[in-house]
Write a protein that holds these residues in place. Structure first.
Motif, PDB file in Angstrom:
ATOM      1  N   VAL A   1       0.838  -1.205   0.000  1.00 39.54           N
ATOM      2  CA  VAL A   1       0.000   0.000   0.000  1.00 39.54           C
ATOM      3  C   VAL A   1       0.872   1.253   0.000  1.00 39.54           C
ATOM      4  O   VAL A   1       0.569   2.228  -0.690  1.00 39.54           O
ATOM      5  N   LYS A   2       1.986   1.210   0.736  1.00 42.64           N
ATOM      6  CA  LYS A   2       2.895   2.362   0.782  1.00 42.64           C
ATOM      7  C   LYS A   2       3.416   2.700  -0.607  1.00 42.64           C
ATOM      8  O   LYS A   2       3.419   3.868  -1.025  1.00 42.64           O
ATOM      9  N   ILE A   3       3.847   1.690  -1.341  1.00 41.78           N
ATOM     10  CA  ILE A   3       4.388   1.913  -2.686  1.00 41.78           C
ATOM     11  C   ILE A   3       3.331   2.507  -3.604  1.00 41.78           C
ATOM     12  O   ILE A   3       3.582   3.475  -4.341  1.00 41.78           O
ATOM     13  N   GLN A   4       2.119   1.934  -3.556  1.00 40.30           N
ATOM     14  CA  GLN A   4       1.048   2.417  -4.416  1.00 40.30           C
ATOM     15  C   GLN A   4       0.685   3.870  -4.095  1.00 40.30           C
ATOM     16  O   GLN A   4       0.491   4.689  -4.994  1.00 40.30           O
ATOM     17  N   LEU A   5       0.621   4.188  -2.815  1.00 38.66           N
ATOM     18  CA  LEU A   5       0.232   5.541  -2.412  1.00 38.66           C
ATOM     19  C   LEU A   5       1.329   6.552  -2.743  1.00 38.66           C
ATOM     20  O   LEU A   5       1.047   7.659  -3.203  1.00 38.66           O
ATOM     21  N   GLN A   6       2.569   6.180  -2.505  1.00 31.41           N
ATOM     22  CA  GLN A   6       3.661   7.095  -2.817  1.00 31.41           C
ATOM     23  C   GLN A   6       3.755   7.346  -4.316  1.00 31.41           C
ATOM     24  O   GLN A   6       4.005   8.484  -4.750  1.00 31.41           O
TER      25      GLN A   6
ATOM     26  N   LEU B   1     -21.174   1.105  11.034  1.00 36.93           N
ATOM     27  CA  LEU B   1     -21.634   1.484  12.368  1.00 36.93           C
ATOM     28  C   LEU B   1     -20.489   2.075  13.197  1.00 36.93           C
ATOM     29  O   LEU B   1     -20.715   2.941  14.047  1.00 36.93           O
ATOM     30  N   ALA B   2     -19.270   1.614  12.937  1.00 34.92           N
ATOM     31  CA  ALA B   2     -18.110   2.146  13.651  1.00 34.92           C
ATOM     32  C   ALA B   2     -17.739   3.535  13.154  1.00 34.92           C
ATOM     33  O   ALA B   2     -17.010   4.260  13.820  1.00 34.92           O
ATOM     34  N   GLY B   3     -18.258   3.896  11.964  1.00 35.35           N
ATOM     35  CA  GLY B   3     -17.986   5.228  11.437  1.00 35.35           C
ATOM     36  C   GLY B   3     -17.111   5.255  10.211  1.00 35.35           C
ATOM     37  O   GLY B   3     -16.674   6.330   9.776  1.00 35.35           O
ATOM     38  N   SER B   4     -16.813   4.077   9.622  1.00 34.02           N
ATOM     39  CA  SER B   4     -15.952   4.059   8.439  1.00 34.02           C
ATOM     40  C   SER B   4     -16.651   4.712   7.252  1.00 34.02           C
ATOM     41  O   SER B   4     -17.874   4.767   7.180  1.00 34.02           O
ATOM     42  N   ASP B   5     -15.843   5.204   6.317  1.00 32.32           N
ATOM     43  CA  ASP B   5     -16.375   5.882   5.139  1.00 32.32           C
ATOM     44  C   ASP B   5     -16.445   4.965   3.930  1.00 32.32           C
ATOM     45  O   ASP B   5     -17.187   5.227   2.986  1.00 32.32           O
ATOM     46  N   ASP B   6     -15.667   3.907   3.927  1.00 31.35           N
ATOM     47  CA  ASP B   6     -15.707   2.944   2.830  1.00 31.35           C
ATOM     48  C   ASP B   6     -15.052   1.661   3.297  1.00 31.35           C
ATOM     49  O   ASP B   6     -14.484   1.594   4.393  1.00 31.35           O
ATOM     50  N   TYR B   7     -15.089   0.630   2.424  1.00 31.13           N
ATOM     51  CA  TYR B   7     -14.739  -0.717   2.831  1.00 31.13           C
ATOM     52  C   TYR B   7     -14.181  -1.433   1.604  1.00 31.13           C
ATOM     53  O   TYR B   7     -14.857  -1.542   0.584  1.00 31.13           O
ATOM     54  N   VAL B   8     -12.919  -1.895   1.662  1.00 26.87           N
ATOM     55  CA  VAL B   8     -12.303  -2.615   0.555  1.00 26.87           C
ATOM     56  C   VAL B   8     -11.902  -3.998   1.033  1.00 26.87           C
ATOM     57  O   VAL B   8     -11.299  -4.155   2.093  1.00 26.87           O
TER      58      VAL B   8
ATOM     59  N   PRO C   1      -4.954  -2.503  -6.741  1.00 25.67           N
ATOM     60  CA  PRO C   1      -4.419  -1.203  -6.322  1.00 25.67           C
ATOM     61  C   PRO C   1      -5.167  -0.023  -6.923  1.00 25.67           C
ATOM     62  O   PRO C   1      -5.379   0.989  -6.246  1.00 25.67           O
ATOM     63  N   LYS C   2      -5.590  -0.148  -8.175  1.00 26.82           N
ATOM     64  CA  LYS C   2      -6.323   0.944  -8.812  1.00 26.82           C
ATOM     65  C   LYS C   2      -7.650   1.201  -8.115  1.00 26.82           C
ATOM     66  O   LYS C   2      -8.085   2.343  -7.999  1.00 26.82           O
ATOM     67  N   GLU C   3      -8.301   0.124  -7.656  1.00 30.19           N
ATOM     68  CA  GLU C   3      -9.573   0.305  -6.952  1.00 30.19           C
ATOM     69  C   GLU C   3      -9.345   1.027  -5.629  1.00 30.19           C
ATOM     70  O   GLU C   3     -10.104   1.923  -5.254  1.00 30.19           O
ATOM     71  N   LEU C   4      -8.270   0.660  -4.919  1.00 31.34           N
ATOM     72  CA  LEU C   4      -7.964   1.321  -3.654  1.00 31.34           C
ATOM     73  C   LEU C   4      -7.728   2.814  -3.875  1.00 31.34           C
ATOM     74  O   LEU C   4      -8.255   3.655  -3.150  1.00 31.34           O
ATOM     75  N   LEU C   5      -6.954   3.153  -4.899  1.00 31.35           N
ATOM     76  CA  LEU C   5      -6.663   4.553  -5.191  1.00 31.35           C
ATOM     77  C   LEU C   5      -7.930   5.310  -5.592  1.00 31.35           C
ATOM     78  O   LEU C   5      -8.123   6.467  -5.198  1.00 31.35           O
TER      79      LEU C   5
END
Length: 224
Positions: free
Chosen positions: A17-22, A92-99, A105-109
């Motif tokens: 995830v770090k590599i994809q985000l960077q 219910l915990a307050g999350s904004d989305d769920y993967v 990786p493209k879907e996460l981005l």
């Protein structure tokens, strides 16, 4: 440059995830468990958190609740589970989305971009949802030349829902963000305010409605 906190006990996922985000231009903070994440949060201010659900000690649902208790940082849950019950627990915990793992990786981005765009919109002075225009400076709600002046709590509630159309807000999150964390009333107050807003919206426009998501909360929808 946007800053994203990634919380996962799997070093391989953290690195991936770090590599994809960077590569996408984000600054990345990392934590291997919920306690580390809360320490980072106490000293820094990420724009979004990606949190793994299945972690020892403090699971992702608990981490999300702790984040939302003290901040308005959006949270995207990352998990190997895809059952409806787990998604419901996440929202219910307050999350904004769920993967769900494994993920593209493209879907996460894409989902990160969509969440950040919604939150950026929430900070705007002008919010538009369908024909509805909300001016956060003048506290006016309008459709064309029709102007509606709402009591402050109703205005704040409508603004929050309209800032992210079609996103479900839990009752707890709405109460915390509009009435404050130390609010000691019950959900009936929220229900009454929603009912009042619905009645006023119905007189103003037919293309914007507030829907109840049973057992979870509310969302604002723009009808085609």
């Amino acid at each position: 440059m946007k800053k994203i906190l990634v919380v996962d006990d799997d070093p391989n996922i953290l690195q991936l995830v770090k590599i994809q985000l960077q590569d996408a231009g984000y600054v990345v903070l990392q934590a291997t468990n919920g306690y580390e994440a809360l320490e980072i949060l106490a000293n820094d201010r990420p724009d979004l958190a990606i949190v793994d659900v299945m972690m020892p000690g403090m699971d992702g649902f608990t981490v999300t609740k702790e984040f939302k208790r003290t901040t308005d940082i959006p949270v995207l849950l990352l998990t190997a589970k895809g059952e409806l019950e787990d998604k419901e627990r996440g929202f219910l915990a307050g999350s904004d989305d769920y993967v769900v793992k494994p993920f593209e990786p493209k879907e996460l981005l894409f989902r990160i971009h969509a969440i950040l765009r919604r939150y950026d919109k929430a900070a705007d002075d002008l919010i538009q949802a369908g024909s509805l225009m909300i001016n956060r400076q003048s506290y006016e709600v309008s459709v064309g030349y029709k102007v509606l002046l709402l009591p402050l709590k109703e205005f704040e509630l409508l603004s929050l829902l309209a800032s992210r159309p079609n996103q479900v807000f839990t009752r707890d999150i709405l109460l915390e963000r509009v009435w404050g964390f130390d609010y000691e009333g019950d959900e009936q107050t929220l229900n009454v305010h929603i009912k009042r807003i619905r009645g006023k919206l119905d007189q103003l426009t037919k293309d914007v409605v507030i829907s109840t998501v049973r057992g979870v909360g509310y969302k604002l929808e723009v009808l085609a």
